[in-house]
Design a protein around this motif. Structure first.
Motif, short mmCIF file in Angstrom:
data_model
loop_
_atom_site.label_atom_id
_atom_site.label_comp_id
_atom_site.label_asym_id
_atom_site.label_seq_id
_atom_site.Cartn_x
_atom_site.Cartn_y
_atom_site.Cartn_z
N ILE A 9 0.80 -1.15 0.01
CA ILE A 9 0.08 0.13 -0.06
C ILE A 9 0.92 1.36 -0.12
CG2 ILE A 9 -1.67 1.41 1.30
CD1 ILE A 9 -2.62 -1.43 2.37
N PHE A 10 0.59 2.07 -0.92
CA PHE A 10 1.33 3.37 -1.10
C PHE A 10 0.32 4.66 -0.78
CE2 PHE A 10 4.06 0.77 -3.50
CZ PHE A 10 5.42 0.96 -2.86
N THR A 11 0.61 5.94 -0.48
CA THR A 11 -0.14 6.89 -0.51
C THR A 11 0.73 8.09 -1.15
OG1 THR A 11 -1.50 8.27 0.98
CG2 THR A 11 0.75 7.50 1.93
N GLY A 12 -0.26 8.95 -1.52
CA GLY A 12 0.25 10.37 -2.12
C GLY A 12 0.42 11.14 -0.70
N ASN A 13 0.18 12.50 -1.05
CA ASN A 13 0.13 13.46 0.05
C ASN A 13 -1.16 14.18 0.52
OD1 ASN A 13 2.92 13.79 0.37
ND2 ASN A 13 2.99 14.79 -1.77
N ALA A 14 -2.25 13.48 -0.34
CA ALA A 14 -3.60 13.85 -0.08
C ALA A 14 -4.16 13.43 1.34
CB ALA A 14 -4.68 13.17 -1.09
N ASN A 15 -3.88 12.25 1.73
CA ASN A 15 -4.42 11.61 3.04
C ASN A 15 -3.75 10.48 3.72
OD1 ASN A 15 -6.00 10.97 5.33
ND2 ASN A 15 -7.96 11.25 4.04
N PRO A 16 -2.18 10.84 4.10
CA PRO A 16 -1.37 9.94 4.35
C PRO A 16 -1.89 9.26 6.01
CG PRO A 16 -0.43 11.97 4.62
CD PRO A 16 -1.50 12.39 3.82
N LEU A 30 3.37 0.59 5.74
CA LEU A 30 3.07 1.54 4.57
C LEU A 30 4.29 1.51 3.33
CD1 LEU A 30 1.18 3.56 3.17
CD2 LEU A 30 2.36 5.49 4.49
N GLY A 31 4.01 1.35 2.33
CA GLY A 31 4.86 1.38 1.38
C GLY A 31 5.85 2.38 1.29
N ARG A 32 7.08 2.41 0.69
CA ARG A 32 8.19 3.47 0.95
C ARG A 32 7.86 4.10 -0.41
NH1 ARG A 32 11.25 -0.56 2.67
NH2 ARG A 32 12.56 -0.46 0.95
N VAL A 58 -2.87 2.08 -4.03
CA VAL A 58 -2.56 3.45 -4.06
C VAL A 58 -3.63 4.20 -3.32
CG1 VAL A 58 -1.72 5.75 -5.01
CG2 VAL A 58 -0.97 3.41 -5.88
N ILE A 59 -3.55 4.68 -1.98
CA ILE A 59 -4.58 5.68 -1.38
C ILE A 59 -4.32 6.97 -1.63
CG2 ILE A 59 -5.89 5.99 0.70
CD1 ILE A 59 -4.80 3.37 1.63
N ILE A 88 -2.53 -3.06 -9.96
CA ILE A 88 -2.51 -1.55 -9.50
C ILE A 88 -4.01 -1.45 -9.10
CG2 ILE A 88 -1.90 0.78 -9.72
CD1 ILE A 88 0.35 -0.12 -11.52
N THR A 89 -4.48 -1.14 -7.86
CA THR A 89 -5.82 -0.61 -7.46
C THR A 89 -5.61 1.02 -7.03
OG1 THR A 89 -6.46 -2.85 -7.02
CG2 THR A 89 -7.82 -0.82 -6.37
N ALA A 90 -6.46 1.73 -7.75
CA ALA A 90 -6.56 3.02 -7.22
C ALA A 90 -7.56 3.27 -6.15
CB ALA A 90 -6.80 4.10 -8.33
N VAL A 91 -7.07 3.37 -4.92
CA VAL A 91 -8.11 3.59 -3.89
C VAL A 91 -8.51 5.14 -3.67
CG1 VAL A 91 -8.65 3.07 -1.24
CG2 VAL A 91 -7.16 1.60 -2.72
#
Length: 326
Positions: A9-16, A30-32, A58-59, A88-91
């Motif tokens: 699971i990875f995340t951008g900066n929207a809602n870490p 959480l993925g690096r 990717v959340i 790849i699933t876009a969450v």
């Protein structure tokens, strides 16, 4: 090999923070990843670990800054595709541009469809989201879409309040189905506010209240609250029609522009929202309660990964109490 060894699971900066809670629910790290902007405003992404043949999620909510959040997601997906991720699933807990889902005026775009095309072209294989503004947005994608709902989370909160005379009120005709489902969860009657929107300036004119709210504990329910004009006008109308107490609830607390000020001076006693969108400190009012969707997303991700039924995610996640986060 463990059950989740190839789940990342990875995340951008929207809602870490939400992403960290989801990982805590599944009990995986959480993925690096590095996601930042250069001085020229170009977004750069570097995946910090191998994802070859992994099942990657990717959340990323489309929250403020909305366009930057969308671009981050697209670039992350592209980086994962080029790193040979297996799936790849876009969450997308909150799908921005959801209101632009049809041509309701001459010469206007259908931006919700455009965003769907961009996500697909970037390389996403699947989408997981919560409470789309319009159900037909699922059909804008040519890849599988799992739309979950936060209504059971919000309904449980009000069930535990044990209100003596609850009445669920839809703030407009478009939210009637959602409000009816919410009323069924609470075994409460339904009332509907008929309104007319004035152009594109976020101003509405309330017309009529269909139903009886006299001496009732009103719960106004919607998928999102943006500038809070509709919800606060609805609250004032219910108060004028004899409501005893007024609550409001929504999945996505966008709360843009004058929303916080309007809510602060409105007759709404408590606003219950979820953490699909992070609330910065200046939007935290004492009357706002935030419930987490992390168990719902975590359970859904586990089920997608293992090939189990996603529709049963509510039942499994319900074994845990939905936590309040603010």
């Amino acid at each position: 090999m463990g059950l989740y060894d190839q789940l990342t699971i990875f995340t951008g900066n929207a809602n870490p923070e939400l992403a960290r809670k989801v990982c805590a629910y599944i009990d995986i790290p959480l993925g690096r990843i590095e996601v930042f902007k250069f001085s020229n405003e170009n977004i750069f992404v570097r995946i910090g670990e191998s994802v070859r043949e992994n099942d990657v999620f990717v959340i990323q909510s489309f929250s403020s800054p909305v366009n930057e959040s969308i671009m981050e997601l697209l670039i992350i997906i592209d980086a994962l595709k080029r790193a040979s991720a297996g799936r790849i699933t876009a969450v997308i807990p909150y799908y921005g541009y959801g209101r632009t889902d049809k041509k309701d005026q001459p010469r206007v775009p259908i931006t919700a469809r455009l965003i769907a095309d961009m996500i697909t072209v970037a390389g996403a294989d699947r989408v997981l989201t919560i409470d789309l503004h319009a159900g037909q947005i699922q059909g804008f994608f040519n890849i599988p879409v799992d739309e979950m709902t936060a209504l059971p989370i919000l309904a449980r909160y009000f069930q535990e309040k044990q209100l003596s005379n609850p009445v669920v009120v839809s703030p407009d005709l478009g939210s009637t189905k959602r409000a009816r489902n919410f009323a069924d969860e609470l075994n409460a009657p339904l009332a509907i506010i008929e309104k007319r929107r004035k152009g594109n300036n976020d101003q509405t004119e309330l017309l009529n209240l269909i139903g009886d709210v006299r001496d009732a504990e009103v719960i106004l329910i919607d998928d999102e609250i943006d500038t809070a004009g509709s919800i606060t006008q609805a609250a004032e109308l219910c108060l004028a029609r004899g409501a005893r107490t007024i609550y409001a609830a929504c999945t996505h607390p966008v709360l843009s522009g004058p929303a916080v000020e309007r809510l602060a001076r409105s007759p709404i006693q408590e606003l219950v929202v979820t953490d699909t969108i992070p609330l910065p400190p200046h939007k935290h009012l004492e009357k706002i309660t935030v419930l987490s969707v992390a168990p719902l997303l975590g359970e859904s991700i586990q089920r997608i990964h293992t090939g189990a039924s996603v529709s049963l995610a509510y039942r499994s996640a319900a074994r845990l109490r939905w936590p309040s986060v603010g």
